[in-house]
Design a protein around this motif. Structure first.
Motif, PDB file in Angstrom:
ATOM      1  N   THR A 326      46.145  49.316  44.869  1.00 54.67           N
ATOM      2  CA  THR A 326      44.710  48.933  44.650  1.00 54.67           C
ATOM      3  C   THR A 326      43.907  50.106  44.651  1.00 54.67           C
ATOM      4  OG1 THR A 326      44.232  48.824  47.006  1.00 54.67           O
ATOM      5  CG2 THR A 326      44.930  46.870  45.906  1.00 54.67           C
ATOM      6  N   LYS A 354      39.002  45.545  38.364  1.00 59.38           N
ATOM      7  CA  LYS A 354      38.499  44.282  38.968  1.00 59.38           C
ATOM      8  C   LYS A 354      37.858  44.385  40.246  1.00 59.38           C
ATOM      9  CE  LYS A 354      42.579  42.048  36.752  1.00 59.38           C
ATOM     10  NZ  LYS A 354      44.004  41.386  36.875  1.00 59.38           N
ATOM     11  N   HIS A 355      37.866  45.543  40.833  1.00 56.43           N
ATOM     12  CA  HIS A 355      37.182  45.676  42.001  1.00 56.43           C
ATOM     13  C   HIS A 355      35.694  46.558  41.717  1.00 56.43           C
ATOM     14  CE1 HIS A 355      40.732  45.076  44.615  1.00 56.43           C
ATOM     15  NE2 HIS A 355      41.417  45.292  43.333  1.00 56.43           N
TER      16      HIS A 355
END
Length: 576
Positions: A326, A354-355
């Motif tokens: 991530t 997406k973060h």
């Protein structure tokens, strides 16, 4: 005393045949010198003299007289004692593996403990604990770790009884431990904010050890061969190899990833007057539709893929594959790479966006800036990120142009800081991808790689070591790349030809950074011709410049939505 075979024999003899140095050992010495070695007179006056006198077969016969052969072990570079038998074989690779395994599982405390023992020689527990705590910078009770190092990895020994017990590192493995400590201390040990960064730092040192081991073997066994290969190697030779492997439609992707590997030297690019214009290091992005060979080019071709029969072409130990990672994890572990130059391979770059809030820290990372990140539960940094990225991300590709699938509107700031290459699945490219896959399955590609990949990797590694000032290559002088006005004139001609072809464009869809990337690409590719001359200055290779200008034109065309005649522009520039 330098560690060599004679020194190791002395250590072995003193451990297993201490009677040879005892005042009451005349009868035993007679058994050794007369009975085994057949000496009536001129007995050796010391263990050192005996070690120089005997050969390996005589040493093995002498060893059989040891009453301690079943009680002690010995893991040396030249000799190994296991199960009471003497073997003429190396155990240092086994010891090295044990040290790094202990380090991987226990972190920086292993370094502190082993360094304390190396300094103290042989010392009681209290002294070892005190010195290890001092090195670590915090109080540390090493009892459990010492027991592990003794019982699981056999790196330390305990002797004596009760309060008289002491700890030491066996003498024959001290060079291995010393090399480990030097590796850890080769660069400043960073202050780390998170457990993830501490764990990653162990991995960083393991990767650096892999690089150093590969380089050491190259310098010992293949240096002349690598330089000779380099004298005949060039940008054109690299292109021909890649075209032979993959075809003219898709070879450029692998050329870009190899160019980026050379760029990791961060070699200075200076003008003829000595002005420093830039360095070679750049971030690379391959983007486009899934299934067009992006992951193969950025990952498999660089680090290798045994299941596909693909040999590694990239730098050993300096490419950090980030599969499944991530962006928050990257920011946390990035701290462990402060002051170091690695390449982060991210094959699913879309997922990082997406973060929320990831564009700004990643933009700083791409610029080599200072990163600081804070949540409700932890804080990372600040630290300066000095490594590079090689990434893939998917886009929607149309008949003309493309659309990024990353929803963050600021993503173009990321693209603008990378050398980007669009993947469009044309009929021609599909045919070459299918043919390339067929050759891989038949083993044809693997056979061709087996001849060239190791040589290219050796060349790349040697150039990287020299250009980054690695201590093992101090006999070589780093080189600079010279940027001439004629080189920039080629880029200027391409710019003017494109601007003319664009006609009524009111806003240009690309920035000046694209020209800078083209110069960096030409400079990086020039390093393939590193050994073509003995000069300490490298003029930009003409073939490298042509490839870079072509990249500039084609990338500008993509950024412009393919709204000018790229073939005509390339024809005018004699690049068609």
């Amino acid at each position: 005393m330098a560690y060599d075979k004679i020194v190791e024999r002395v250590i072995l003899l003193r451990r297993f045949l201490p009677q040879l140095e005892q005042l009451t050992g005349w009868e035993f010495r007679a058994r050794v010198y007369k009975g085994v070695l057949g000496l009536d007179y001129d007995w050796p006056k010391s263990i050192e003299e005996l070690a120089r006198m005997v050969d390996d077969s005589q040493l093995a016969e002498v060893f059989k007289l040891s009453p301690y052969r079943s009680y002690y072990s010995f893991r040396g570079h030249y000799y190994t004692v296991r199960g009471g038998e003497l073997y003429l074989e190396d155990s240092w690779s086994e010891v090295k593996k044990a040290v790094w395994e202990a380090f991987r599982l226990n972190g920086i405390k292993v370094y502190a403990l082993l360094k304390a023992l190396m300094e103290l020689g042989e010392a009681p527990f209290a002294a070892v604990a005190a010195r290890a705590s001092e090195i670590l910078g915090s109080k540390f009770n090493p009892a459990h770790l010492l027991a592990q190092l003794r019982d699981r990895w056999e790196i330390v020994w305990e002797s004596g009884a009760g309060r008289e017990r002491s700890w030491t590192i066996p003498e024959e493995i001290r060079p291995v431990v010393e090399d480990f400590i030097k590796t850890v201390e080769s660069k400043p040990i960073p202050r780390l904010s998170t457990r993830q960064a501490e764990d990653e730092f162990v991995r960083v040192l393991e990767m650096e050890s892999e690089y150093n081991s590969y380089l050491g073997e190259l310098l010992r066994e293949r240096l002349d061969e690598t330089i000779e290969f380099g004298r005949g190697f060039s940008v054109q030779g690299l292109v021909e190899y890649l075209v032979d492997l993959f075809g003219r439609e898709i070879y450029f992707d692998e050329l870009l990833t190899l160019a980026q590997q050379y760029s990791l030297t961060d070699t200075p690019v200076v003008t003829e007057s000595g002005h420093r214009s830039m360095t070679t290091g750049f971030n690379l992005a391959l983007f486009g539709e899934p299934g067009t060979g992006k992951t193969f080019a950025t990952k498999d071709f660089i680090v290798g893929n045994e299941s596909l029969g693909v040999l590694a072409h990239g730098l050993p130990g300096l490419n950090r594959y980030c599969g499944g990672m991530t962006p928050a994890m990257f920011i946390a572990i990035g701290e462990a790479y402060a002051g170091r130059r690695f390449n982060f391979i991210v094959t699913e770059f879309n997922d990082w966006f997406k973060h929320r809030g990831m564009v700004e820290p990643l933009k700083l990372a791409l610029e080599g800036g200072v990163i600081a990140y804070e949540t409700k539960t932890y804080r990372v940094g600040p630290y300066r990120f000095s490594s590079f990225f090689s990434v893939n991300y998917n886009t929607r590709v149309f008949e003309r142009g493309y659309q990024v699938t990353v929803s963050d509107p600021n993503f173009n700031a990321i693209e603008d800081r990378m050398l980007c290459r669009l993947h469009r699945l044309t009929k021609e490219k599909y045919r070459e991808l299918a043919e390339s896959q067929k050759r891989l399955m038949l083993g044809v590609t693997t056979e061709k790689m087996a001849r060239m990949a190791p040589r290219i990797r050796d060349h790349l590694t040697l150039v990287h070591a020299i250009q980054t000032g690695h201590p093992a290559t101090r006999d070589f002088s780093p080189k600079r790349i010279i940027l001439r006005e004629s080189d920039l004139a080629a880029v200027t001609s391409a710019r003017e030809a494109m601007l003319e072809a664009m006609g009524e464009f009111k806003v240009l869809p690309f920035s000046m950074r694209l020209e800078r990337r083209a110069v960096q690409l030409a400079s990086s590719l020039t390093l393939a011709s590193y050994f073509n001359s003995d000069s300490e200055e490298l003029a930009i290779d003409p073939d490298a410049l042509r490839l870079a200008v072509r990249f500039y034109v084609e990338e500008a065309w993509i950024r412009a939505g393919e709204r000018f005649d790229v073939k005509e522009v390339l024809r005018r520039l004699n690049l068609a």
